[in-house]
Design a protein around this motif. Structure first.
Motif, short mmCIF file in Angstrom:
data_model
loop_
_atom_site.label_atom_id
_atom_site.label_comp_id
_atom_site.label_asym_id
_atom_site.label_seq_id
_atom_site.Cartn_x
_atom_site.Cartn_y
_atom_site.Cartn_z
N ASN A 173 9.07 -28.59 3.05
CA ASN A 173 8.70 -27.21 3.35
C ASN A 173 9.08 -26.30 2.20
OD1 ASN A 173 7.51 -27.49 6.04
ND2 ASN A 173 9.53 -28.26 6.58
N ALA A 174 9.24 -25.01 2.48
CA ALA A 174 9.26 -24.02 1.41
C ALA A 174 10.55 -23.93 0.63
CB ALA A 174 8.96 -22.64 2.00
N PHE A 175 11.67 -24.33 1.19
CA PHE A 175 12.94 -24.15 0.50
C PHE A 175 13.09 -25.21 -0.58
CE2 PHE A 175 15.24 -21.04 3.11
CZ PHE A 175 14.39 -20.95 4.18
N SER A 176 13.73 -24.84 -1.66
CA SER A 176 14.02 -25.80 -2.72
C SER A 176 15.43 -25.58 -3.23
CB SER A 176 13.02 -25.63 -3.88
OG SER A 176 11.71 -25.95 -3.48
N GLU A 177 15.94 -26.60 -3.89
CA GLU A 177 17.26 -26.52 -4.50
C GLU A 177 17.17 -26.96 -5.95
OE1 GLU A 177 19.92 -27.63 -0.56
OE2 GLU A 177 19.49 -29.16 -2.05
N LEU A 178 17.85 -26.24 -6.80
CA LEU A 178 17.98 -26.62 -8.20
C LEU A 178 19.40 -27.13 -8.40
CD1 LEU A 178 17.29 -26.74 -11.22
CD2 LEU A 178 17.81 -24.31 -11.37
N ILE A 179 19.52 -28.40 -8.76
CA ILE A 179 20.82 -29.03 -8.92
C ILE A 179 20.95 -29.51 -10.36
CG2 ILE A 179 22.39 -30.83 -8.08
CD1 ILE A 179 20.46 -30.97 -5.58
N LEU A 180 21.98 -29.09 -11.05
CA LEU A 180 22.20 -29.51 -12.43
C LEU A 180 23.34 -30.51 -12.49
CD1 LEU A 180 21.85 -26.22 -14.49
CD2 LEU A 180 20.11 -27.86 -13.81
N GLY A 181 23.08 -31.65 -13.12
CA GLY A 181 24.11 -32.64 -13.29
C GLY A 181 24.22 -33.60 -12.13
N SER A 182 25.04 -34.61 -12.31
CA SER A 182 25.29 -35.63 -11.29
C SER A 182 26.60 -36.32 -11.65
CB SER A 182 24.15 -36.63 -11.23
OG SER A 182 23.97 -37.26 -12.48
N SER A 183 27.06 -37.18 -10.75
CA SER A 183 28.34 -37.85 -10.97
C SER A 183 28.32 -38.75 -12.20
CB SER A 183 28.72 -38.66 -9.74
OG SER A 183 27.72 -39.63 -9.44
N GLY A 184 27.12 -39.16 -12.63
CA GLY A 184 27.03 -40.04 -13.79
C GLY A 184 27.09 -39.32 -15.12
N LEU A 185 27.12 -37.99 -15.10
CA LEU A 185 27.13 -37.21 -16.35
C LEU A 185 28.43 -36.43 -16.50
CD1 LEU A 185 23.52 -35.70 -16.52
CD2 LEU A 185 24.43 -37.65 -17.79
N SER A 186 28.92 -36.37 -17.72
CA SER A 186 30.08 -35.56 -18.05
C SER A 186 29.70 -34.68 -19.24
CB SER A 186 31.27 -36.44 -18.41
OG SER A 186 32.36 -35.66 -18.85
N GLY A 187 29.91 -33.37 -19.08
CA GLY A 187 29.55 -32.45 -20.16
C GLY A 187 29.39 -31.05 -19.62
N THR A 188 28.69 -30.21 -20.35
CA THR A 188 28.54 -28.81 -19.97
C THR A 188 27.11 -28.34 -20.17
OG1 THR A 188 29.19 -28.08 -22.19
CG2 THR A 188 30.93 -28.22 -20.53
N VAL A 189 26.79 -27.27 -19.44
CA VAL A 189 25.52 -26.56 -19.57
C VAL A 189 25.84 -25.10 -19.85
CG1 VAL A 189 23.61 -25.60 -18.22
CG2 VAL A 189 24.06 -28.04 -18.14
N SER A 190 25.08 -24.47 -20.73
CA SER A 190 25.22 -23.04 -20.99
C SER A 190 23.85 -22.46 -21.28
CB SER A 190 26.18 -22.77 -22.15
OG SER A 190 25.65 -23.30 -23.36
N GLY A 191 23.77 -21.13 -21.27
CA GLY A 191 22.51 -20.47 -21.57
C GLY A 191 21.42 -20.78 -20.57
N LEU A 192 21.79 -21.02 -19.31
CA LEU A 192 20.79 -21.33 -18.29
C LEU A 192 19.84 -20.15 -18.11
CD1 LEU A 192 19.64 -23.09 -15.99
CD2 LEU A 192 21.31 -22.00 -14.47
N THR A 193 18.55 -20.41 -18.24
CA THR A 193 17.52 -19.38 -18.09
C THR A 193 16.37 -19.95 -17.27
OG1 THR A 193 18.09 -18.48 -20.27
CG2 THR A 193 16.00 -17.78 -19.30
N VAL A 194 15.90 -19.19 -16.29
CA VAL A 194 14.76 -19.58 -15.48
C VAL A 194 13.71 -18.49 -15.57
CG1 VAL A 194 13.94 -20.21 -13.18
CG2 VAL A 194 16.23 -20.89 -13.91
N ASP A 195 12.49 -18.88 -15.93
CA ASP A 195 11.38 -17.94 -16.06
C ASP A 195 10.34 -18.28 -15.01
OD1 ASP A 195 8.95 -16.54 -17.40
OD2 ASP A 195 10.66 -15.98 -18.63
#
Length: 237
Positions: A173-195
């Motif tokens: 249905n209409a709802f969605s989720e944006l999930i960044l990363g998972s247990s298998g990854l180690s590190g960082t995210v910056s400058g997140l931008t959504v257009d």
């Protein structure tokens, strides 16, 4: 300051934008693990309209990614999942995402996610020939157009187009989720931008420069010390 990112997207029926508009941006640094969530309804309209399963979902997700190490198995970097109309999440749901392989190559995948927001299965729709490495910042961008059932996806690394994919048959249905990363990854995210529009390489490169990570003061100091030592060696020689 490191935070862990989990964004819930509530779609309010916005269609394809007439012109590009940034609906979310953050210069915070987030860790690529599991943890607290950030709820942001400003992301509404990026993926779906609540009135129809086939309505257009259009947008571009961009970020700087630095991995501490390459994963030991295929791991999810970006995951966008459909969600039940009441906001509940009690079973397996479909979605799409970008995953990182053990060799650092990226894949656009159709995914299944469980109630704990973990990807339990993935079907690859394409793999990049280019790869990302550990200990260095890479800018990742993915654009989507065409909606849940016939979406077209384009993936960029450092502003260069590296992969396209299509033919997703998703439900929900209409709802969605944006999930960044998972247990298998180690590190960082910056400058997140959504257009809310499909951006071309030129626009992505412009945003890439605007959000480029600033080195930590300690890193800058070490660089200056190294430069000074190099200059002294050249003078002596």
């Amino acid at each position: 300051m490191k935070k862990t990112l989990f964004i819930s997207i509530l779609s309010l029926g916005l269609g394809t934008a007439a012109s590009a508009a940034t609906v979310f941006t953050s210069q915070e640094e987030y860790s690529l693990g599991s943890g607290p969530s950030i709820n942001n309804s400003a992301l509404s309209g990026l993926i779906e309209s609540p009135s129809s399963n086939t309505s257009p979902g259009t947008g571009t997700i961009m970020m700087w990614v630095t991995l501490d190490s390459l994963p030991s198995s295929l791991s999810s970097l970006i995951s966008v999942e459909t969600k039940k109309s009441n906001g509940g999440h009690s079973g397996s749901l479909n979605g799409w995402g970008v995953m990182v392989g053990t060799d650092g190559r990226l894949q656009i995948c159709q995914q299944t996610v469980n109630a704990s927001n973990s990807v339990t299965s993935a079907s690859s729709k394409g793999t990049t020939s280019a790869s990302i490495g550990a200990g260095e910042a890479f800018h990742i961008a993915i654009s989507t157009a065409g909606g849940r059932n016939s979406g077209n996806f384009t993936l960029y690394i450092n502003g260069e187009e590296v992969l396209t994919a299509s033919g997703f048959g998703l439900n929900g249905n209409a709802f969605s989720e944006l999930i960044l990363g998972s247990s298998g990854l180690s590190g960082t995210v910056s400058g997140l931008t959504v257009d809310d529009a499909v951006l071309d390489a030129g626009s992505i490169k412009s945003i890439l420069e605007q959000t480029r990570p600033v080195p930590e003061p300690a890193t800058v100091s070490l660089g200056l010390v190294g430069l000074a030592a190099l200059m002294m060696r050249r003078r002596r020689s």
